[in-house]
Write a protein that holds these residues in place. Structure first.
Motif, PDB file in Angstrom:
ATOM      1  N   ASN A   1       7.402  -4.438   0.540  1.00 24.77           N
ATOM      2  CA  ASN A   1       6.867  -6.023   1.455  1.00 24.77           C
ATOM      3  C   ASN A   1       5.313  -5.815   1.650  1.00 24.77           C
ATOM      4  OD1 ASN A   1       6.079  -8.451   1.636  1.00 24.77           O
ATOM      5  ND2 ASN A   1       6.923  -8.799   3.425  1.00 24.77           N
ATOM      6  N   VAL A   2       4.444  -5.748   0.437  1.00 30.27           N
ATOM      7  CA  VAL A   2       2.723  -5.350   0.735  1.00 30.27           C
ATOM      8  C   VAL A   2       2.390  -6.636   0.619  1.00 30.27           C
ATOM      9  CG1 VAL A   2       1.073  -4.404  -1.108  1.00 30.27           C
ATOM     10  CG2 VAL A   2       3.569  -3.318  -0.869  1.00 30.27           C
ATOM     11  N   VAL A   3       1.901  -7.100   1.779  1.00 29.67           N
ATOM     12  CA  VAL A   3       0.933  -8.253   1.914  1.00 29.67           C
ATOM     13  C   VAL A   3      -0.343  -7.894   1.996  1.00 29.67           C
ATOM     14  CG1 VAL A   3       2.905  -9.104   4.355  1.00 29.67           C
ATOM     15  CG2 VAL A   3       0.842  -7.767   4.322  1.00 29.67           C
ATOM     16  N   LEU A   4      -0.712  -7.229   1.774  1.00 26.18           N
ATOM     17  CA  LEU A   4      -2.469  -6.930   1.163  1.00 26.18           C
ATOM     18  C   LEU A   4      -3.036  -5.847   0.615  1.00 26.18           C
ATOM     19  CD1 LEU A   4      -5.203  -8.870   3.379  1.00 26.18           C
ATOM     20  CD2 LEU A   4      -5.056  -6.656   3.323  1.00 26.18           C
ATOM     21  N   ASP A   5      -3.817  -5.904  -0.243  1.00 29.56           N
ATOM     22  CA  ASP A   5      -4.319  -4.579  -1.018  1.00 29.56           C
ATOM     23  C   ASP A   5      -5.784  -4.344  -1.144  1.00 29.56           C
ATOM     24  OD1 ASP A   5      -4.322  -4.848  -4.102  1.00 29.56           O
ATOM     25  OD2 ASP A   5      -3.358  -6.304  -3.507  1.00 29.56           O
ATOM     26  N   PHE A   6      -6.453  -2.954  -0.760  1.00 29.61           N
ATOM     27  CA  PHE A   6      -8.116  -3.440  -1.509  1.00 29.61           C
ATOM     28  C   PHE A   6      -8.196  -1.962  -1.788  1.00 29.61           C
ATOM     29  CE2 PHE A   6      -7.575  -2.748   3.398  1.00 29.61           C
ATOM     30  CZ  PHE A   6      -7.739  -1.303   3.454  1.00 29.61           C
ATOM     31  N   SER A   7      -8.799  -2.259  -2.582  1.00 31.42           N
ATOM     32  CA  SER A   7      -9.934  -0.647  -3.464  1.00 31.42           C
ATOM     33  C   SER A   7     -10.880  -0.368  -2.441  1.00 31.42           C
ATOM     34  CB  SER A   7     -10.317  -0.951  -4.399  1.00 31.42           C
ATOM     35  OG  SER A   7      -8.973  -1.241  -5.091  1.00 31.42           O
ATOM     36  N   VAL A   8     -11.630   0.910  -1.838  1.00 37.15           N
ATOM     37  CA  VAL A   8     -12.137   1.585  -1.671  1.00 37.15           C
ATOM     38  C   VAL A   8     -12.953   2.447  -2.354  1.00 37.15           C
ATOM     39  CG1 VAL A   8     -13.317   2.642   0.434  1.00 37.15           C
ATOM     40  CG2 VAL A   8     -11.405   1.558   0.698  1.00 37.15           C
ATOM     41  N   ILE A   9     -13.878   1.939  -2.910  1.00 35.82           N
ATOM     42  CA  ILE A   9     -14.345   2.623  -4.299  1.00 35.82           C
ATOM     43  C   ILE A   9     -15.541   2.801  -3.753  1.00 35.82           C
ATOM     44  CG2 ILE A   9     -15.792   2.137  -6.237  1.00 35.82           C
ATOM     45  CD1 ILE A   9     -13.853  -0.164  -6.406  1.00 35.82           C
ATOM     46  N   GLY A  10     -16.488   3.907  -3.759  1.00 36.09           N
ATOM     47  CA  GLY A  10     -17.643   4.946  -3.376  1.00 36.09           C
ATOM     48  C   GLY A  10     -17.668   5.427  -1.798  1.00 36.09           C
ATOM     49  N   GLY A  11     -16.707   5.213  -1.275  1.00 32.03           N
ATOM     50  CA  GLY A  11     -16.355   5.475  -0.116  1.00 32.03           C
ATOM     51  C   GLY A  11     -16.695   4.219   1.042  1.00 32.03           C
ATOM     52  N   LEU A  12     -16.524   4.875   2.732  1.00 30.02           N
ATOM     53  CA  LEU A  12     -16.642   4.137   3.205  1.00 30.02           C
ATOM     54  C   LEU A  12     -17.875   3.170   3.758  1.00 30.02           C
ATOM     55  CD1 LEU A  12     -15.094   2.552   6.179  1.00 30.02           C
ATOM     56  CD2 LEU A  12     -16.280   4.661   7.593  1.00 30.02           C
ATOM     57  N   GLY A  13     -19.226   3.420   3.425  1.00 32.03           N
ATOM     58  CA  GLY A  13     -20.017   2.803   3.491  1.00 32.03           C
ATOM     59  C   GLY A  13     -20.133   1.809   2.576  1.00 32.03           C
ATOM     60  N   LYS A  14     -19.894   2.257   1.128  1.00 32.02           N
ATOM     61  CA  LYS A  14     -19.668   1.276   0.496  1.00 32.02           C
ATOM     62  C   LYS A  14     -18.426  -0.050   0.673  1.00 32.02           C
ATOM     63  CE  LYS A  14     -22.429   4.534  -3.027  1.00 32.02           C
ATOM     64  NZ  LYS A  14     -22.552   4.716  -4.105  1.00 32.02           N
ATOM     65  N   SER A  15     -18.228   0.395   1.071  1.00 31.66           N
ATOM     66  CA  SER A  15     -16.974  -0.527   1.088  1.00 31.66           C
ATOM     67  C   SER A  15     -16.456  -1.281   2.096  1.00 31.66           C
ATOM     68  CB  SER A  15     -15.387  -0.041   0.175  1.00 31.66           C
ATOM     69  OG  SER A  15     -15.813   0.255  -0.734  1.00 31.66           O
ATOM     70  N   ARG A  16     -17.381  -0.764   3.081  1.00 33.17           N
ATOM     71  CA  ARG A  16     -17.278  -1.573   4.319  1.00 33.17           C
ATOM     72  C   ARG A  16     -16.828  -2.721   4.579  1.00 33.17           C
ATOM     73  NH1 ARG A  16     -18.816   1.073   9.457  1.00 33.17           N
ATOM     74  NH2 ARG A  16     -19.539   1.816   8.610  1.00 33.17           N
ATOM     75  N   ARG A  17     -17.734  -3.949   4.093  1.00 29.81           N
ATOM     76  CA  ARG A  17     -17.519  -5.211   4.573  1.00 29.81           C
ATOM     77  C   ARG A  17     -16.187  -5.236   3.441  1.00 29.81           C
ATOM     78  NH1 ARG A  17     -17.407  -9.217   0.835  1.00 29.81           N
ATOM     79  NH2 ARG A  17     -18.642  -8.258  -0.839  1.00 29.81           N
ATOM     80  N   ILE A  18     -15.702  -5.662   2.239  1.00 28.40           N
ATOM     81  CA  ILE A  18     -14.674  -5.451   1.892  1.00 28.40           C
ATOM     82  C   ILE A  18     -13.062  -5.053   2.835  1.00 28.40           C
ATOM     83  CG2 ILE A  18     -12.934  -4.891  -0.288  1.00 28.40           C
ATOM     84  CD1 ILE A  18     -14.931  -4.293  -1.189  1.00 28.40           C
ATOM     85  N   ILE A  19     -13.501  -3.434   3.364  1.00 32.45           N
ATOM     86  CA  ILE A  19     -12.208  -3.522   4.749  1.00 32.45           C
ATOM     87  C   ILE A  19     -12.285  -4.653   5.347  1.00 32.45           C
ATOM     88  CG2 ILE A  19     -12.444  -1.794   6.148  1.00 32.45           C
ATOM     89  CD1 ILE A  19     -13.256   0.270   3.844  1.00 32.45           C
ATOM     90  N   GLU A  20     -13.385  -5.164   6.138  1.00 31.40           N
ATOM     91  CA  GLU A  20     -13.286  -5.848   7.076  1.00 31.40           C
ATOM     92  C   GLU A  20     -12.719  -7.092   6.537  1.00 31.40           C
ATOM     93  OE1 GLU A  20     -17.630  -6.085   7.859  1.00 31.40           O
ATOM     94  OE2 GLU A  20     -17.439  -3.776   9.775  1.00 31.40           O
ATOM     95  N   GLU A  21     -12.913  -7.972   5.477  1.00 34.55           N
ATOM     96  CA  GLU A  21     -12.276  -8.471   5.444  1.00 34.55           C
ATOM     97  C   GLU A  21     -10.920  -9.192   5.158  1.00 34.55           C
ATOM     98  OE1 GLU A  21     -14.212  -9.879   1.534  1.00 34.55           O
ATOM     99  OE2 GLU A  21     -16.463 -10.190   1.980  1.00 34.55           O
ATOM    100  N   ALA A  22     -10.350  -7.107   4.803  1.00 33.06           N
ATOM    101  CA  ALA A  22      -8.806  -6.940   4.672  1.00 33.06           C
ATOM    102  C   ALA A  22      -8.301  -7.192   5.544  1.00 33.06           C
ATOM    103  CB  ALA A  22      -9.031  -6.048   3.515  1.00 33.06           C
ATOM    104  N   LEU A  23      -8.681  -6.347   7.045  1.00 33.04           N
ATOM    105  CA  LEU A  23      -8.666  -6.094   8.230  1.00 33.04           C
ATOM    106  C   LEU A  23      -8.510  -7.406   8.428  1.00 33.04           C
ATOM    107  CD1 LEU A  23     -10.100  -3.277   9.236  1.00 33.04           C
ATOM    108  CD2 LEU A  23      -8.252  -3.182   8.824  1.00 33.04           C
ATOM    109  N   GLU A  24      -9.666  -8.896   8.679  1.00 36.49           N
ATOM    110  CA  GLU A  24      -9.047  -9.820   9.461  1.00 36.49           C
ATOM    111  C   GLU A  24      -7.918 -11.002   8.845  1.00 36.49           C
ATOM    112  OE1 GLU A  24     -12.931 -11.649   8.014  1.00 36.49           O
ATOM    113  OE2 GLU A  24     -14.008 -10.315   9.711  1.00 36.49           O
TER     114      GLU A  24
END
Length: 191
Positions: free
Chosen positions: A159-182
């Motif tokens: 039962n997948v409720v959320l997915d996100f792609s990290v492209i180019g490492g943590l530094g480049k995708s930090r905002r995407i990860i934080e939005e997903a975590l929220e």
């Protein structure tokens, strides 16, 4: 007055963390990382969630026969990823699917596919993990691999409720990860 306000905010944060800890919102972070990129993302996720009062158990999976570099030229890696579809691993000892309110599953993408180690984990726990799943992929390519990973997990009964792609490492995708975590926190608070 400012000092009193700051003290009240600090107290409120402490109480929020304490309540989350006591009432057992527990998350598992399961991932495989050969180069360290997916590990860095998992560590960021764990730190972010822990700072907001969630207990997070971490399960770093490791291939029993690790893949040598360069990865994109490794014949065994290509065979396992493209044809075999799984690899023997360790690292999920102590993983109890019923103990979690949410399970994160993270994987690098090799040859356009999730790693054989993660695919083996998914197969091993198919039908057992009933908690919602948040999945993510890491890749150097600007491709949303997490959508295909989400679809694959869904086909396996997760039962997948959320997915996100990290492209180019943590530094480049930090905002995407934080939005997903929220989004994850909102989902957990509504349950």
């Amino acid at each position: 007055m400012c000092s009193l306000f700051t003290s009240l905010i600090t107290l409120f944060r402490f109480l929020l963390v304490f309540i989350c800890w006591v009432f057992g919102l527990v998350i598992a972070s399961v991932y495989y990382s050969r180069t360290g990129v997916t590990r860095a993302v998992s560590e960021f996720i764990v730190g972010w969630l822990s700072s907001r009062g969630f207990r997070v158990d971490v399960f770093e999976l490791r291939a029993l026969r690790e893949y040598a570099r360069p990865l994109h030229l490794n014949p065994r890696l290509i065979f396992d990823t493209v044809f075999r579809g799984f690899a023997e691993y360790r690292g999920d000892e102590g993983f109890k699917p019923d103990a979690y309110d949410l399970v994160f599953i993270g994987t690098p993408i090799w040859s356009g596919r999730p790693t054989p180690v993660i695919k083996h984990f998914i197969d091993r726990h198919r039908g057992i993990v009933r908690a919602p799943v948040a999945c993510y992929t890491t890749s150097a390519l600007n491709i949303e691999y997490s959508k295909a990973f989400r679809k694959y997990l869904g086909e396996q009964g997760y039962n997948v409720v959320l997915d996100f792609s990290v492209i180019g490492g943590l530094g480049k995708s930090r905002r995407i990860i934080e939005e997903a975590l929220e989004g994850v926190v909102r989902t957990l608070r509504l349950r």
